[in-house]
Design a protein around this motif. Structure first.
Motif, PDB file in Angstrom:
ATOM      1  N   TRP A   1       0.825  -1.212   0.000  1.00 53.39           N
ATOM      2  CA  TRP A   1       0.000   0.000   0.000  1.00 53.39           C
ATOM      3  C   TRP A   1       0.857   1.260   0.000  1.00 53.39           C
ATOM      4  O   TRP A   1       0.584   2.210  -0.733  1.00 53.39           O
ATOM      5  N   TYR A   2       1.923   1.274   0.812  1.00 52.55           N
ATOM      6  CA  TYR A   2       2.742   2.482   0.944  1.00 52.55           C
ATOM      7  C   TYR A   2       3.673   2.677  -0.257  1.00 52.55           C
ATOM      8  O   TYR A   2       4.046   3.787  -0.589  1.00 52.55           O
ATOM      9  N   LYS A   3       4.049   1.553  -0.912  1.00 54.75           N
ATOM     10  CA  LYS A   3       4.906   1.572  -2.094  1.00 54.75           C
ATOM     11  C   LYS A   3       6.221   2.330  -1.867  1.00 54.75           C
ATOM     12  O   LYS A   3       6.481   3.377  -2.487  1.00 54.75           O
ATOM     13  N   PRO A   4       7.070   1.819  -0.960  1.00 57.99           N
ATOM     14  CA  PRO A   4       8.394   2.432  -0.817  1.00 57.99           C
ATOM     15  C   PRO A   4       9.245   2.093  -2.037  1.00 57.99           C
ATOM     16  O   PRO A   4       8.808   1.357  -2.928  1.00 57.99           O
ATOM     17  N   TYR A   5      10.471   2.642  -2.058  1.00 63.06           N
ATOM     18  CA  TYR A   5      11.377   2.261  -3.146  1.00 63.06           C
ATOM     19  C   TYR A   5      11.578   0.750  -3.126  1.00 63.06           C
ATOM     20  O   TYR A   5      11.508   0.113  -2.057  1.00 63.06           O
ATOM     21  N   VAL A   6      11.853   0.179  -4.319  1.00 61.23           N
ATOM     22  CA  VAL A   6      11.986  -1.282  -4.414  1.00 61.23           C
ATOM     23  C   VAL A   6      13.075  -1.795  -3.464  1.00 61.23           C
ATOM     24  O   VAL A   6      12.894  -2.791  -2.743  1.00 61.23           O
ATOM     25  N   VAL A   7      14.205  -1.080  -3.447  1.00 68.36           N
ATOM     26  CA  VAL A   7      15.315  -1.497  -2.585  1.00 68.36           C
ATOM     27  C   VAL A   7      14.882  -1.467  -1.123  1.00 68.36           C
ATOM     28  O   VAL A   7      15.168  -2.393  -0.347  1.00 68.36           O
ATOM     29  N   GLU A   8      14.164  -0.403  -0.743  1.00 72.52           N
ATOM     30  CA  GLU A   8      13.701  -0.287   0.640  1.00 72.52           C
ATOM     31  C   GLU A   8      12.773  -1.439   1.001  1.00 72.52           C
ATOM     32  O   GLU A   8      12.877  -2.036   2.082  1.00 72.52           O
ATOM     33  N   GLY A   9      11.842  -1.737   0.075  1.00 75.09           N
ATOM     34  CA  GLY A   9      10.877  -2.799   0.335  1.00 75.09           C
ATOM     35  C   GLY A   9      11.566  -4.145   0.507  1.00 75.09           C
ATOM     36  O   GLY A   9      11.246  -4.909   1.430  1.00 75.09           O
ATOM     37  N   VAL A  10      12.533  -4.437  -0.373  1.00 83.55           N
ATOM     38  CA  VAL A  10      13.245  -5.723  -0.296  1.00 83.55           C
ATOM     39  C   VAL A  10      14.033  -5.811   1.007  1.00 83.55           C
ATOM     40  O   VAL A  10      13.985  -6.826   1.726  1.00 83.55           O
ATOM     41  N   VAL A  11      14.767  -4.725   1.333  1.00 78.99           N
ATOM     42  CA  VAL A  11      15.565  -4.723   2.566  1.00 78.99           C
ATOM     43  C   VAL A  11      14.661  -4.882   3.782  1.00 78.99           C
ATOM     44  O   VAL A  11      14.988  -5.601   4.740  1.00 78.99           O
ATOM     45  N   LEU A  12      13.511  -4.233   3.738  1.00 80.54           N
ATOM     46  CA  LEU A  12      12.572  -4.307   4.865  1.00 80.54           C
ATOM     47  C   LEU A  12      12.076  -5.733   5.085  1.00 80.54           C
ATOM     48  O   LEU A  12      12.049  -6.230   6.225  1.00 80.54           O
ATOM     49  N   ILE A  13      11.676  -6.386   3.995  1.00 80.21           N
ATOM     50  CA  ILE A  13      11.177  -7.763   4.105  1.00 80.21           C
ATOM     51  C   ILE A  13      12.282  -8.693   4.603  1.00 80.21           C
ATOM     52  O   ILE A  13      12.068  -9.516   5.518  1.00 80.21           O
TER      53      ILE A  13
END
Length: 420
Positions: free
Chosen positions: A218-230
């Motif tokens: 839903w928030y759609k962070p940067y792809v790198v941020e999303g991957v690092v977060l997961i």
């Protein structure tokens, strides 16, 4: 040009009431049937530190906010250096004898640098956040404020002092919130810690992970941020057992008895069991000042420091507890008013950061006496015995008075002097 300097007298009066209330309870805590000389004389030392703290607050109230901002960097560096020195020359006390929280030289405990570090972290974090006109909108933009908190956090966790570490985390998120960071971004930033806490139960962690995926989509962070977060959240779930093994024995015991105090009723669970008995036996009006039986019989541990709130409940009852909590509520509302009236972002963030620090202390201290929070050895502001903490609390009051005096509009103020 000569201008009057005004004191925010409601703020000062509330802090004075809290300090007087606290010193009275510290005196009562020392009145036991089995004489404990150090505890019995604690109120005298607390009065001495209170006098020093008042002078410090007055001096800081005379310094301009710009000067306070200018010393943020040096004060932060000095605080971090002292935390490093404490790891070498530190010692523990009370329920945390195995930690290194007190700077101790030649067998003499000089104080807890971590208490002053909380104030310097607030100042430094405000300086960093106030530089930008807009609040951080991505996780990458949080690296600077995160680094400001991470350095002292790692140092206090190395002592190890879990309670102070929690306060640093609370300051971080409180100030991000006040700077305008959105709720979803705060949730994403906190997600690794949430994963770590929930990893004790697979079902809870799994449910949280699905929620996290939904928030990321839903928030759609940067792809790198999303991957690092997961990846980070998965890593927290995997690393939790390893981190658990790294905890000190007393920290493990405190977390286990939080879930079930009866698991170790004669050792780790003893504190919270006696605390609940003391508070519950106080009833509406309490057993009377200095007359608490749990305290007088020395059944209540650390009654002048970590568990001082239990003394309030036992001797002054529901009414005494309500008065103490009402004073804290008034203090928090007053500080929010100071933060709202502040002239600039730095001042406003400092005020709200100090509020965040006190709020974590009150929630954790009161919560652990009722077994609503795990025991972490965290003191109650203005109440618990401790020179460093009393000094830090009043340094914060001095800073808030100065911010209020330079704020917008009227502050229900009285003149305390003149400045050019």
């Amino acid at each position: 040009m000569i201008k009057r300097v005004f004191a925010d007298y409601p703020l000062v009066i509330i802090a004075l009431f809290l300090s007087a209330y606290g010193i009275g309870i510290v005196y009562s805590a020392g009145q036991t049937d089995v004489i404990q000389p150090a505890v019995a004389a604690a109120y005298k030392r607390q009065l001495g530190w209170f006098a020093v703290a008042l002078v410090s607050a007055w001096v800081l109230s005379r310094a301009s906010v710009r000067l306070i901002e200018w010393v943020s960097w040096p004060a932060y560096i000095v605080a971090c250096v002292l935390l490093v020195v404490t790891l070498v020359f530190g010692s523990g006390a009370g329920t945390a004898a195995s930690m290194k929280g007190w700077l101790t030289i030649g067998g003499v405990r000089l104080g807890q640098p971590a208490e002053l570090a909380k104030v310097t972290v607030v100042l430094m974090l405000a300086k960093v956040l106030a530089v930008n006109r807009e609040a951080p909108r991505s996780l990458l933009e949080l690296w600077r404020p995160a680094l400001v908190v991470l350095v002292p956090w790692l140092l206090v966790m190395a002592q190890p002092d879990l309670g102070t570490g929690m306060v640093f985390v609370g300051i971080f998120f409180a100030m991000l919130f006040w700077s305008g960071v959105s709720g979803p971004l705060l949730l994403l930033a906190a997600s690794p810690a949430i994963s770590l806490v929930l990893s004790y139960k697979t079902m809870a962690w799994g449910a949280w992970f699905l929620i996290l995926i939904a928030v990321v989509l839903w928030y759609k962070p940067y792809v790198v941020e999303g991957v690092v977060l997961i990846v980070t959240n998965v890593a927290m779930g995997v690393l939790a057992p390893i981190l658990w093994e790294k905890l000190a024995p007393h920290q493990k015991a405190r977390l286990l008895v939080f879930l079930d105090p009866s698991e170790d009723p004669k050792a780790s669970g003893y504190h919270v069991i006696q605390s609940k008995i003391a508070i519950g036996s106080g009833g509406w009006l309490g057993k009377g000042f200095t007359l608490g039986t749990q305290k007088r019989g020395s059944f209540l541990p650390e009654q002048h420091t970590d568990f001082i709130f239990a003394v309030v409940g036992e001797e002054l009852g529901f009414i005494g507890v309500s008065v103490a909590l009402a004073l804290f509520l008034l203090l928090f509302l007053r500080v929010i008013r100071v933060a709202s009236r502040a002239n600039d972002s730095f001042s406003s963030l400092v005020a709200f950061g100090l509020l965040g620090s006190w709020l974590v202390h009150v929630i954790e201290n009161v919560g652990m006496t009722l077994n609503l929070m795990p025991i972490t050895g965290i003191p109650l502001p203005f109440f618990s015995y401790g020179g460093s903490f009393m000094l830090a609390c009043w340094i914060a009051i001095g800073i808030l008075v100065r911010i209020s005096s330079e704020g917008r509009g009227e502050a229900d103020a009285l003149p305390i002097g003149l400045r050019r």
